[in-house]
Design an enzyme around this catalytic site. Structure first.
Site, PDB file in Angstrom:
ATOM      1  N   LYS A   1      24.996 -10.313  -4.200  1.00  0.00           N
ATOM      2  CA  LYS A   1      23.590 -10.117  -4.134  1.00  0.00           C
ATOM      3  C   LYS A   1      23.117 -11.647  -4.581  1.00  0.00           C
ATOM      4  O   LYS A   1      21.977 -11.760  -4.484  1.00  0.00           O
ATOM      5  CB  LYS A   1      22.530  -8.687  -5.004  1.00  0.00           C
ATOM      6  CG  LYS A   1      22.889  -7.568  -3.763  1.00  0.00           C
ATOM      7  CD  LYS A   1      22.280  -6.910  -4.984  1.00  0.00           C
ATOM      8  CE  LYS A   1      22.689  -5.080  -4.665  1.00  0.00           C
ATOM      9  NZ  LYS A   1      22.974  -4.760  -2.927  1.00  0.00           N
TER      10      LYS A   1
ATOM     11  N   HIS B   1      19.379   3.683  -8.427  1.00  0.00           N
ATOM     12  CA  HIS B   1      20.609   3.522  -6.990  1.00  0.00           C
ATOM     13  C   HIS B   1      21.106   4.545  -7.142  1.00  0.00           C
ATOM     14  O   HIS B   1      21.359   4.472  -8.558  1.00  0.00           O
ATOM     15  CB  HIS B   1      20.909   1.970  -6.961  1.00  0.00           C
ATOM     16  CG  HIS B   1      21.809   1.756  -5.582  1.00  0.00           C
ATOM     17  ND1 HIS B   1      22.888   2.473  -5.181  1.00  0.00           N
ATOM     18  CD2 HIS B   1      21.354   1.262  -4.486  1.00  0.00           C
ATOM     19  CE1 HIS B   1      23.677   1.576  -4.925  1.00  0.00           C
ATOM     20  NE2 HIS B   1      22.316   1.902  -3.570  1.00  0.00           N
TER      21      HIS B   1
ATOM     22  N   CYS C   1      19.298   4.277  -1.047  1.00  0.00           N
ATOM     23  CA  CYS C   1      20.599   4.884  -1.872  1.00  0.00           C
ATOM     24  C   CYS C   1      19.877   4.996  -3.024  1.00  0.00           C
ATOM     25  O   CYS C   1      20.038   4.629  -3.902  1.00  0.00           O
ATOM     26  CB  CYS C   1      21.842   3.930  -2.327  1.00  0.00           C
ATOM     27  SG  CYS C   1      23.169   3.335  -0.707  1.00  0.00           S
TER      28      CYS C   1
ATOM     29  N   ASP D   1      21.136  -1.802 -15.080  1.00  0.00           N
ATOM     30  CA  ASP D   1      21.770  -1.898 -13.685  1.00  0.00           C
ATOM     31  C   ASP D   1      20.858  -2.929 -13.728  1.00  0.00           C
ATOM     32  O   ASP D   1      19.900  -3.372 -12.547  1.00  0.00           O
ATOM     33  CB  ASP D   1      20.921  -0.753 -12.453  1.00  0.00           C
ATOM     34  CG  ASP D   1      21.976  -1.173 -11.026  1.00  0.00           C
ATOM     35  OD1 ASP D   1      21.947  -2.567 -10.975  1.00  0.00           O
ATOM     36  OD2 ASP D   1      21.052  -0.311 -10.201  1.00  0.00           O
TER      37      ASP D   1
ATOM     38  N   GLN E   1      19.552  -5.788  -8.995  1.00  0.00           N
ATOM     39  CA  GLN E   1      18.595  -6.744  -8.166  1.00  0.00           C
ATOM     40  C   GLN E   1      17.702  -7.194  -9.364  1.00  0.00           C
ATOM     41  O   GLN E   1      16.722  -8.590  -8.874  1.00  0.00           O
ATOM     42  CB  GLN E   1      17.763  -5.180  -7.600  1.00  0.00           C
ATOM     43  CG  GLN E   1      17.701  -4.533  -6.748  1.00  0.00           C
ATOM     44  CD  GLN E   1      17.988  -5.290  -5.493  1.00  0.00           C
ATOM     45  OE1 GLN E   1      17.456  -6.365  -5.360  1.00  0.00           O
ATOM     46  NE2 GLN E   1      18.890  -4.907  -4.371  1.00  0.00           N
TER      47      GLN E   1
END
Ligand code: PLP
Length: 412
Positions: free
Chosen positions: A229, A126, A369, A203, A206
């Site tokens: 999220k 991202h 993104c 990261d 997700q």
């Protein structure tokens, strides 16, 4: 798996009032949780409780409200940290993943990165795990290199190994791609990077919402994720960092609460994690995130993961059969997170999303993104359906019917 162990989707759905609303006269089919998830009433209630019964600033006032707010804020930190296998002293509340990577860019990068250093990220990131490193490389005269991808949409580990031979200062990698769904073996990447002397940032935007995560096991230096999220409010997220490293880093922002003492010519810093939380923090949303963590913990993250793998398997089987359907990322659903990016013939993803919206179906269309990844895929954009705990097989069937309708309109 025994049926009794599965997630009870109907029961889960009852906790999400928004799912009862109609969109364009149709049942709302929400398939855009990778952009932001819906919130259960328990999270909304935690916000209402805070604002209506103990709203107050934290870490300052000795009055009852102030003490209650401080206790709730710190309890939320404690639960959020434990949720990902970290200690509360290692968890900094931030606005989200983007602020977390930028915090590392400034507080770690400005301090430790030097001219000529190598920074490594990957082609499936991202923008929030690319642009901060571009900016850092520019300000320091460092070099940024990318780990490429295999045909299947997994990391090219041979490329990683060759970059590690150049002793990079940082390796930044996503746990789960928001486009391809690829779940990376971040434990292995971090261990290899660590042997090469690099700091690591993962990261988790997700992954934390969808699967059990244990940062201690992953062995990274930093791990970032977003509350919105994972069924929590917007405007709150976390950066988990190794305590010794957080202690060595410079502050991110200067102001109230992040200091120990302020003199006319210099200041000293509060202990971590408070050193990185300048000014009045996002109290309500941190408490809301704590409620989201409780909710997910109550469901059980292994069950959440199993549910999404089943749903992904069903979606891939059902949708891959459609004429003109092309999906991206690994073909084995058990190696993927909860996102399915696709194109239907040459229908523009925005047109597809508009047609699906007519049917009450919310998907995302665009570059997600991840423009370098779009270029690698050789597409301008994709459509993306993404799942969470409240999605069912019915939602997949509705998506299939919507795509068939789009196919008829565009004569696919
Ligand atoms: N990383 C990934 C993989 C994401 O999917 C996102 C959001 O879509 C982000 C980072 C950025 O998260 P936020 O916008 O909450 O900072």
């Amino acid at each position: 798996m025994l049926e009794t162990e599965a997630l009870d989707v109907e029961q889960v759905r009852a906790d999400f009032p928004i799912l009862t609303r109609k969109v364009r006269g149709k049942r709302l089919v929400y398939l855009d949780s990778a952009a932001t998830s819906q919130k259960p009433k328990q999270v909304v209630q935690a916000l209402v409780d805070y604002y209506s019964t103990y709203n107050s600033n934290v870490h300052r006032s000795v009055h009852t409200l102030g003490e209650e707010a401080t206790a709730a804020y710190e309890a939320a930190r404690e639960r959020t940290a434990r949720f990902v296998g970290a200690s509360p002293k290692e968890l900094v509340f931030v606005r989200g993943t983007t602020e977390a990577t930028n915090l590392v860019r400034f507080a770690w990068g400005e301090r430790f990165v030097e001219k000529g250093d190598l920074l490594v990220t990957t082609l499936m990131e991202h923008h929030s795990n690319i642009v901060p490193w571009q900016l850092l490389a520019r300000s320091k005269g460092a070099r940024l290199e990318y780990v490429g991808l295999t045909e299947e949409g997994t990391l090219d580990l041979a490329k990683l190994e060759s970059l590690l031979k150049e002793s990079p200062k940082l390796v930044a990698v996503t746990h789960c791609s928001n486009v391809l769904g690829t779940i990376n073996d971040v434990e292995k990447v971090c261990s290899r990077a660590k042997s090469a002397g690099a700091a690591t940032i993962v990261d988790g935007a997700q992954s934390v919402p969808h699967m059990p995560v244990d940062v201690a096991r992953i062995g990274c230096d930093f791990y970032a994720f977003s509350g919105h999220k994972m069924l929590g409010p917007t405007g709150i997220g976390a950066l988990v960092g190794r305590k010794e490293l957080l202690e060595k880093m410079d502050p991110f922002q200067g102001g109230g609460e992040m200091i120990k003492e302020v003199f006319l010519d210099h200041s000293t810093w509060n202990e971590v994690p408070h050193k990185f939380e300048a000014g009045t923090v996002n109290i309500a949303d941190a408490i809301g995130l704590g409620a989201a963590v409780d909710y997910l913990t109550g469901l059980g993250m292994s069950k959440v993961r199993d549910h999404e793998v089943k749903l992904m398997r069903y979606a891939m089987e059902t949708l891959n059969a459609l004429k003109g359907f092309r999906s991206y990322g690994p073909s084995d659903p058990s190696t993927r997170g909860g996102v399915l990016s696709f194109n239907l013939a040459d229908i523009h993803p925005h047109d597809l999303a508009t047609i699906l919206d007519e049917e009450g179906i919310a998907i995302r269309s665009g570059h997600h993104c991840a423009q370098p990844l779009m270029r690698w895929l050789d597409v301008a954009a994709t459509s993306r359906a993404s799942f969470h705990v409240y999605n069912s097989y019915d939602d997949v069937d509705s998506l299939k019917a919507g795509l068939e309708k789009a196919g008829e309109i565009f004569k696919v």
